[in-house]
Design a protein around this motif. Structure first.
Motif, PDB file in Angstrom:
ATOM      1  N   ASP A 106       0.838  -1.194   0.000  1.00 14.63           N
ATOM      2  CA  ASP A 106       0.000   0.000   0.000  1.00 14.63           C
ATOM      3  C   ASP A 106       0.873   1.244   0.000  1.00 14.63           C
ATOM      4  OD1 ASP A 106      -2.702  -1.339   0.497  1.00 14.63           O
ATOM      5  OD2 ASP A 106      -1.601  -1.992   2.262  1.00 14.63           O
ATOM      6  N   SER A 128      -4.022   0.962  -2.706  1.00 15.18           N
ATOM      7  CA  SER A 128      -3.880  -0.427  -2.275  1.00 15.18           C
ATOM      8  C   SER A 128      -3.675  -1.316  -3.500  1.00 15.18           C
ATOM      9  CB  SER A 128      -5.118  -0.893  -1.520  1.00 15.18           C
ATOM     10  OG  SER A 128      -4.947  -2.201  -1.021  1.00 15.18           O
ATOM     11  N   SER A 186      -5.024  -1.886   6.743  1.00  9.56           N
ATOM     12  CA  SER A 186      -4.729  -2.207   5.347  1.00  9.56           C
ATOM     13  C   SER A 186      -5.540  -3.378   4.830  1.00  9.56           C
ATOM     14  CB  SER A 186      -3.234  -2.508   5.205  1.00  9.56           C
ATOM     15  OG  SER A 186      -2.943  -2.930   3.908  1.00  9.56           O
TER      16      SER A 186
END
Length: 216
Positions: A106, A128, A186
């Motif tokens: 990311d 991402s 994430s």
């Protein structure tokens, strides 16, 4: 979120684009220190699916988001962009997030001069890796280039990075009056519609069997 596939960002970037160690501050697998999320800090909790909250002196406040064109170096169009609610003295730069064993997963970018969806100045852009497309932040590639000011961290086992920048680092807010912490989530697991339908069918069937047994 990143998966081990040659079509991911590692293949797109190549070794040369991952930059030299002399120009990136690199840390090992990162875990929160005890002081990161304590009272007195200003905490931005942000994930890759449009959920963000600023918890500071005024209590929790939602941070608006939109898919906007990234004006930063090598920025892409229609990328997940959050308002940081007019952060005073935001430091520009990139936070590169490595997933252990998979490399770059990311990119979290801080653009102090960017106008956000709510009209405020100072935005966070969340890139991402993909495939597959399972979050709003997913893009086919990272930015085409990075800010000179950048730092690299590794996410923890929970798919999370807790980042407290110091003066000069990306995301530091000079006029905040307290440490600003970024709780970056994430790896967001979102059940696919087919999986949800299968689960619902199974639960309905289980309920029907229990009812039949009671009637017998």
């Amino acid at each position: 979120m990143i998966r081990t596939q040659l079509t991911g960002w590692a293949a797109v970037l190549g070794a040369g684009l991952l930059l030299s160690a002399s120009s990136i501050a690199t840390a090992g697998p990162y875990t929160a220190s005890p002081g990161d999320l304590v009272a007195g800090n200003i905490v931005n909790t942000i994930d890759e699916n449009g959920h963000a909250t600023l918890n500071g002196f005024l209590g929790p406040q939602p941070e608006p988001f939109a898919l906007q064109n990234d004006p930063g170096p090598g920025g892409l169009a229609n990328v997940l962009t959050y308002s940081l609610l007019n952060p005073p003295g935001l430091t520009a730069g990139d936070l590169l997030i490595n997933e252990p064993g998979d490399g770059l997963g990311d990119v979290v970018r801080f653009n102090p001069g960017e106008r956000c969806t709510d009209g405020s100045l100072g935005c966070l852009v969340f890139y991402s890796a993909t495939p597959p497309f399972d979050s709003l932040a997913d893009t086919l590639a990272p930015p085409g280039s990075f800010y000179a000011n950048r730092i690299t961290l590794a996410e923890n086992a929970a798919g999370q990075v807790i980042y407290t920048p110091v003066a000069g680092q990306p995301g530091f807010v000079a006029g905040a009056g307290a440490p600003v912490v970024y709780d970056l989530i994430s790896d967001v697991q979102v059940p696919e519609p087919a999986s949800l339908a299968l689960l619902a069918t199974g639960l309905l069937g289980f309920g029907f069997l229990r009812r039949r047994r009671k009637e017998m």
